[in-house]
Design an enzyme around this catalytic site. Structure first.
Site, PDB file in Angstrom:
ATOM      1  N   GLY A  18       0.814  -1.209   0.000  1.00 56.60           N
ATOM      2  CA  GLY A  18       0.000   0.000   0.000  1.00 56.60           C
ATOM      3  C   GLY A  18       0.844   1.254   0.000  1.00 56.60           C
ATOM      4  N   PRO A  19       0.190   2.397  -0.222  1.00 60.02           N
ATOM      5  CA  PRO A  19       0.916   3.669  -0.294  1.00 60.02           C
ATOM      6  C   PRO A  19       1.589   4.027   1.029  1.00 60.02           C
ATOM      7  CG  PRO A  19      -1.411   3.950  -0.880  1.00 60.02           C
ATOM      8  CD  PRO A  19      -1.256   2.567  -0.383  1.00 60.02           C
ATOM      9  N   THR A  70       0.192   4.504   5.331  1.00 59.58           N
ATOM     10  CA  THR A  70      -1.132   3.919   5.534  1.00 59.58           C
ATOM     11  C   THR A  70      -1.160   2.963   6.723  1.00 59.58           C
ATOM     12  OG1 THR A  70      -0.515   2.381   3.794  1.00 59.58           O
ATOM     13  CG2 THR A  70      -2.048   4.120   3.210  1.00 59.58           C
ATOM     14  N   HIS A 121      -9.733  34.997  -8.765  1.00 62.65           N
ATOM     15  CA  HIS A 121      -9.366  33.660  -9.252  1.00 62.65           C
ATOM     16  C   HIS A 121      -9.988  32.584  -8.356  1.00 62.65           C
ATOM     17  CE1 HIS A 121      -6.312  30.684 -10.893  1.00 62.65           C
ATOM     18  NE2 HIS A 121      -6.683  30.083  -9.763  1.00 62.65           N
ATOM     19  N   GLU A 122      -9.812  32.720  -7.047  1.00 61.59           N
ATOM     20  CA  GLU A 122     -10.327  31.702  -6.130  1.00 61.59           C
ATOM     21  C   GLU A 122     -11.854  31.675  -6.134  1.00 61.59           C
ATOM     22  OE1 GLU A 122      -8.570  29.354  -4.846  1.00 61.59           O
ATOM     23  OE2 GLU A 122      -6.686  30.243  -5.498  1.00 61.59           O
ATOM     24  N   HIS A 149     -13.173  29.702  -9.018  1.00 61.44           N
ATOM     25  CA  HIS A 149     -13.259  28.258  -8.735  1.00 61.44           C
ATOM     26  C   HIS A 149     -14.525  27.951  -7.936  1.00 61.44           C
ATOM     27  CE1 HIS A 149      -9.283  27.108 -10.071  1.00 61.44           C
ATOM     28  NE2 HIS A 149      -8.646  27.844  -9.173  1.00 61.44           N
ATOM     29  N   ASP A 196      -3.503  24.634 -11.652  1.00 60.48           N
ATOM     30  CA  ASP A 196      -4.842  24.267 -12.124  1.00 60.48           C
ATOM     31  C   ASP A 196      -4.748  23.640 -13.510  1.00 60.48           C
ATOM     32  OD1 ASP A 196      -5.792  25.544  -9.873  1.00 60.48           O
ATOM     33  OD2 ASP A 196      -6.193  27.430 -10.926  1.00 60.48           O
TER      34      ASP A 196
HETATM   35  P1  ADP Z   1       3.589   2.835   6.472  1.00 62.56           P
HETATM   36  O1  ADP Z   1       4.449   1.818   7.120  1.00 62.56           O
HETATM   37  O2  ADP Z   1       2.435   2.271   5.723  1.00 62.56           O
HETATM   38  O3  ADP Z   1       4.333   3.823   5.637  1.00 62.56           O
HETATM   39  P2  ADP Z   1       3.246   3.629   9.164  1.00 62.56           P
HETATM   40  O4  ADP Z   1       2.716   2.409   9.767  1.00 62.56           O
HETATM   41  O5  ADP Z   1       4.669   3.920   9.379  1.00 62.56           O
HETATM   42  O6  ADP Z   1       2.929   3.701   7.624  1.00 62.56           O
HETATM   43  O7  ADP Z   1       2.353   4.848   9.670  1.00 62.56           O
HETATM   44  C1  ADP Z   1       2.916   6.036  10.153  1.00 62.56           C
HETATM   45  C2  ADP Z   1       2.077   6.590  11.266  1.00 62.56           C
HETATM   46  O8  ADP Z   1       0.804   7.018  10.777  1.00 62.56           O
HETATM   47  C3  ADP Z   1       1.755   5.576  12.326  1.00 62.56           C
HETATM   48  O9  ADP Z   1       2.755   5.513  13.282  1.00 62.56           O
HETATM   49  C4  ADP Z   1       0.460   6.095  12.894  1.00 62.56           C
HETATM   50  O10 ADP Z   1       0.700   7.109  13.834  1.00 62.56           O
HETATM   51  C5  ADP Z   1      -0.200   6.725  11.707  1.00 62.56           C
HETATM   52  N1  ADP Z   1      -1.164   5.799  11.075  1.00 62.56           N
HETATM   53  C6  ADP Z   1      -1.114   5.345   9.817  1.00 62.56           C
HETATM   54  N2  ADP Z   1      -2.167   4.551   9.555  1.00 62.56           N
HETATM   55  C7  ADP Z   1      -2.882   4.472  10.688  1.00 62.56           C
HETATM   56  C8  ADP Z   1      -4.071   3.795  11.061  1.00 62.56           C
HETATM   57  N3  ADP Z   1      -4.748   3.024  10.200  1.00 62.56           N
HETATM   58  N4  ADP Z   1      -4.525   3.955  12.329  1.00 62.56           N
HETATM   59  C9  ADP Z   1      -3.866   4.733  13.200  1.00 62.56           C
HETATM   60  N5  ADP Z   1      -2.739   5.395  12.902  1.00 62.56           N
HETATM   61  C10 ADP Z   1      -2.243   5.289  11.669  1.00 62.56           C
HETATM   62 ZN    ZN Z   2      -6.576  28.142  -9.102  1.00 63.23          ZN
END
Ligand code: ADP
Ligand code: ZN
Ligand code: MG
Length: 622
Positions: free
Chosen positions: A216-217, A220, A438-439, A442, A515
């Protein structure tokens, strides 16, 4: 292998032994070399000349050599002794007596004292030892650490994987610390159960998975989830980052992997977590031009270790990546990371839950509405949301308050999403005017659309990220699917800023560049990926190279098709622009009113905007 011998060998290879030996040798050599004793060989005739000139103090006959001590033995660059071969010279003794030179003979070849013998013996052993040690060092670094256990550089402790070990009490993270991510948690709960009761699985004959890949990104919660698994199962957690394997010391990656698994097997049941596994697990291209033997050896070692260990022993390998597409297929084969657990960006509900989890650890003023933050942050990761709450807490401290207010939260949201407010940036009144129109351009076009996405806030306070102002729109509910209408609406809103500039000032500014970029990207995707253009039809002319990172596009179009795509993009954007311009013209009164208000206050909330519009409507209707 004999354990005692093994231990001894390891002791011999330890870096401390090396240092002690080095110090001893240095000490011995300084002790036993007489300081500054310089000897020069001269010819017999030169010796006779010295004798005549009265420059000789004493002479000693050693074997068939004369050891000559010059007079005064001054330090003026003269050697301490001269030597010369004896010639059978019957006059020599008389000559020396005449010159008053002291002379003597010593026993042939001085025997070494017992102490001397002992010392040279010790030195020899030490030298031998050093040579052995250096050979080991060179061998192991050449072979990429393929030789046995703690050999070579391992002796230095370099190859010890610096797997941070969290002991059982310290891994406090639990699943309830991870908000949302219900599907990921479900898969991981099973892994926790396996770690706790492996017998239950093996008795049914179930094949125990060896590892799982969290995909995942960034931000997350992949690392967080892995820690929660360790915490829930109450087992040690070995954390190691893929890049650390290959970056630290050349030739040690493979040894580190081996060492990691060795340590882990001693602590089983336990979890090995390899963050950024893509750093080692990249596809081997097999061209031989990759120039990265190091990484391949490390990967091969990892594969070997994963095949080698017995899952019933209770080692579970978790790994995380945001680039699954570049991983070597071998890693994903059954019996390795055969489980793949997606960890996606949080949706509206997930965002709210994440905020709640982090708010529990902070002091919030009563009545603070976290949903507002969640509303304003579609696409934000858990890490970003955690950061928003932290920024809000910092703002509260700065103001000497003991709890976070809604204002802190709103400010922190903007700060994290769009960069911090930077009031020192000087903007001329004329520029400010253009930015305000401008804003509002939008915002007004957004509001006038069918199925309008509500505007939450407009600001013309510059951000550090370079944006001079911005209009924050909230997605009421998020949808996975975007209709052609949604996308066209987005396009119209994006180009409306420029349209307002053009309409009110008959000019255009560089302020619309972002934009335009975004509008271009949307128009392109509508045509090349979503099949929303009649001319191009249902053809994927672009493919996403990297869905989890920056969603970079790769074009598959022929030059002719590419030209056509650009033509169609222009048509789409122009149509959006014309439509936005029409809306603004029709609502010019409203545009003026809102823009003037924004100029005055620098910020407008969605609610303020609504009441202003109602007023205008009333006065227009009257
Ligand atoms: P990744 O490993 O996916 O890059 P991390 O686990 O290192 O992300 O997340 C970084 C921080 O973001 C965590 O320490 C936490 O504080 C917060 N975080 C990310 N996702 C969650 C979640 N689902 N619930 C609670 N905290 C989260
Ligand atoms: Zn703009
Ligand atoms: Mg991480």
């Amino acid at each position: 292998m004999n354990a005692a011998k093994d231990k001894f060998m390891r002791f011999l290879r330890s870096p401390w032994i090396f240092l002690v030996v080095l110090a001893l040798i240095l000490a011995l050599t300084t002790l036993f070399s007489s300081p500054g004793a310089r000897v020069e060989e001269i010819s017999y005739s030169e010796f006779l000349d010295m004798l005549d000139a009265g420059k000789v103090e004493s002479v000693q006959v050693v074997d068939n050599q004369l050891k000559i001590k010059p007079v005064g033995n001054p330090d003026g660059g003269l050697p301490t002794y001269y030597t010369t071969m004896t010639v059978s010279d019957e006059y020599l003794i008389d000559q020396m007596r005449a010159a008053g030179v002291e002379f003597s003979a010593s026993e042939p070849s001085q025997p070494l004292s017992i102490l001397d013998l002992l010392m040279s013996g010790v030195s020899l052993i030490m030298m031998g030892f050093m040579v052995y040690w250096i050979v080991m060092l060179v061998r192991s670094s050449r072979k990429g650490g393929k030789d046995g256990g703690g050999g070579g550089l391992g002796g230095f402790g370099f190859a010890k994987s610096n797997a941070k070990q969290y002991d059982v009490q310290k891994c406090e993270t639990r699943f309830h610390d991870v908000a949302g991510q219900d599907e990921a948690k479900e898969s991981l709960i099973e892994i926790v159960d396996i770690l706790k009761n492996p017998g239950r699985y093996t008795s049914v004959g179930a094949e125990i998975p060896k590892g799982a890949l969290l995909v995942g990104p960034p931000g997350t919660g992949k690392t967080l989830l892995a820690k929660a698994v360790a915490g829930e199962a109450g087992v040690p957690f070995f954390f190691v980052s893929g890049s650390a394997f290959v970056e630290m010391f050349v030739g040690t990656g493979a040894a580190r992997v081996r060492d990691l698994f060795k340590q882990a097997s001693q602590k089983a049941p336990c979890i090995i977590f390899i963050d950024e596994i893509d750093a080692i697990g990249k596809k081997r291209d097999g061209t031989g031009f990759s120039g990265n033997d190091e990484r391949e050896q490390t990967l091969n070692q990892l594969l070997a270790e994963m095949d080698g260990f017995d899952p019933e022993k209770g080692i579970m390998v978790l790994a995380a990546t945001n680039r699954p597409e570049i991983l070597d297929k071998a890693l994903l084969r059954p019996g390795r990371f055969d489980r793949r657990i997606p960890v996606e960006l949080p949706d509206m509900k997930g965002r709210q839950e994440i905020l709640q989890v982090h708010a529990r650890k902070k002091k919030m003023s009563p009545g603070v509405d976290l949903k507002r933050v969640a509303d304003a942050t579609p696409g934000a990761s858990g890490a970003e949301l955690a950061n928003i709450l932290n920024e809000a807490a910092l703002a509260a401290v700065r103001d000497h308050r003991d709890a976070i207010t809604q204002a802190d939260l709103d400010k922190a949201t903007e700060f994290v999403i769009a960069g911090s407010e930077k009031k020192s940036m000087v903007i001329s009144p004329e520029e400010k005017r253009i930015i305000a129109y401008h804003e509002i351009g939008h915002a007004l076009v957004a509001i006038k659309q069918k199925n309008a996405v509500p505007v939450r806030k407009i600001t013309i306070i510059p951000r550090t990220n370079g944006a001079l102002g911005f209009t924050m729109q909230a997605e009421e509910e998020e949808h996975v699917l975007q209709t052609r209408e949604d996308l066209t609406n987005r396009l119209e809103v994006l180009v409306a800023g420029r349209a307002a500039e053009e309409l009110m000032f008959a000019t255009c500014t560089s302020g619309a560049s972002n934009d335009i970029e975004r509008a271009t990207a949307i128009a392109r995707q509508m045509i090349t990926r979503f099949g929303m253009n009649d001319e191009i039809g249902l053809m994927a002319l672009d493919t996403v190279v990297n869905p989890y990172l920056d969603a970079e596009l790769r074009s598959n179009a022929s030059p002719e098709a590419a030209a056509k795509v650009e033509h169609e993009m222009k048509k789409l954007i122009n149509a959006a622009y014309d439509s936005a311009m029409r809306t603004l013209r029709e609502n010019a009164g409203m545009l003026n009113k809102l823009a003037e208000y924004l100029l005055l206050h620098e910020n407008i909330t969605g609610d303020e905007m609504k009441s202003l519009m109602d007023e205008e409507q009333l006065s227009a209707g009257a």
